[in-house]
Design a protein around this motif. Sequence first.
Motif, PDB file in Angstrom:
ATOM      1  N   TRP A  14       7.879   5.603  12.491  1.00  0.00           N
ATOM      2  CA  TRP A  14       8.861   4.617  12.034  1.00  0.00           C
ATOM      3  C   TRP A  14       8.168   3.753  10.989  1.00  0.00           C
ATOM      4  O   TRP A  14       7.232   3.020  11.290  1.00  0.00           O
ATOM      5  N   LEU A  15       8.622   3.859   9.749  1.00  0.00           N
ATOM      6  CA  LEU A  15       7.974   3.127   8.667  1.00  0.00           C
ATOM      7  C   LEU A  15       8.319   1.647   8.668  1.00  0.00           C
ATOM      8  O   LEU A  15       7.598   0.838   8.099  1.00  0.00           O
ATOM      9  N   ASN A  16       9.432   1.293   9.318  1.00  0.00           N
ATOM     10  CA  ASN A  16       9.824  -0.114   9.417  1.00  0.00           C
ATOM     11  C   ASN A  16      10.056  -0.472  10.879  1.00  0.00           C
ATOM     12  O   ASN A  16      10.710   0.272  11.610  1.00  0.00           O
ATOM     13  N   GLY A  17       9.483  -1.604  11.313  1.00  0.00           N
ATOM     14  CA  GLY A  17       9.770  -2.098  12.654  1.00  0.00           C
ATOM     15  C   GLY A  17       8.710  -1.840  13.689  1.00  0.00           C
ATOM     16  O   GLY A  17       8.700  -2.486  14.734  1.00  0.00           O
ATOM     17  N   LEU A  18       7.799  -0.890  13.434  1.00  0.00           N
ATOM     18  CA  LEU A  18       6.732  -0.620  14.394  1.00  0.00           C
ATOM     19  C   LEU A  18       5.376  -0.780  13.723  1.00  0.00           C
ATOM     20  O   LEU A  18       5.201  -0.396  12.563  1.00  0.00           O
TER      21      LEU A  18
END
Length: 325
Positions: A172-176
């Motif tokens: 996940w490139l965004n949020g993790l």
Amino acid sequence: MNNKPVNRRFSIAPMLDWTDRHCRTFHRQLTKNTVLYTEMVTTGAILFGRGDYLHFNHHEQPVALQLGGSDPESLAKCAKLAQERGYNEINLNVGCPSDRVQNGRFGACLMAEPTLVADCVSAMKAQVDIPVTLKTRIGIDEQDSYEFLCEFIDITHKVGCDDYIIHARKAWLNGLSPKENREIPPLDYERVYQLKKDYPHLDISINGGVKTLAESITHLDKIDGVMMGREAYANPFILAQVDQLIYGDEAVNPITRHQVVRNMYDYIEDEMSKGANFWHVARHMLGMFQGLPGARSYRRHLSENGHGKQADISTMEKALSFVPE
């Protein structure tokens, strides 16, 4: 220079701030066949940095350089330099999900640009004879279908990439965070197994969540290689059985944990004579006695006394005294 072919049946993952040359020298005391990887090194650091970011000790071989970058010309220059220095493999990072890496347009975000990755591979292969490999995820964000992964393989294989190390999680490139990306997305080993079935001519290694050699052997029934990460670092003595159990090397002489540590003394003293701090090497050896009586006292003594200028081999000897031989 010794760019000998590598047998990627078992390898230790590139880990930032961990798998430096001191760590690799230590791991090489435990296994002669395992392929060792550098930390990810950016093309900018190699081409424009003030330090020698390609330095390694030839006793570490077989060792692969992991590059971070997305400019074909810069990657090609770095690959050529690395081959000249004696590295056995060039690996392009297409799996790291950190924001810093994404902002540099490399790592896992490159899975969305397979044509650019192919251009990078092609440029590097034009400059070197050693293997150029890709370390990638099974997908990113919403692009996580098996078809997406196969398209990435198809496009990059067309330009001559035959060797893939697949971290069996999507990113996940965004949020993790990078740490969460190693733990939250579920492992999907079956997808990597299927990839090997559909691309039997490719050399495919699996990475992610491997904690024992028994698990490694199970994976090797279905794919070509296993890459172990944090377990090899946290519990390094696991590597003492790799040559025999994974590579079938019956000429392995049994070695104790204490012997492995003491085998590092000449190296530590040599590095200290060149200006290295004792802790630079000793920190990689904290997990040597994991699970054994005295291990906590061993770690505590090194952690509390290994940082200062006065720390040396006697510090390690005192730490070893807490663990029965």
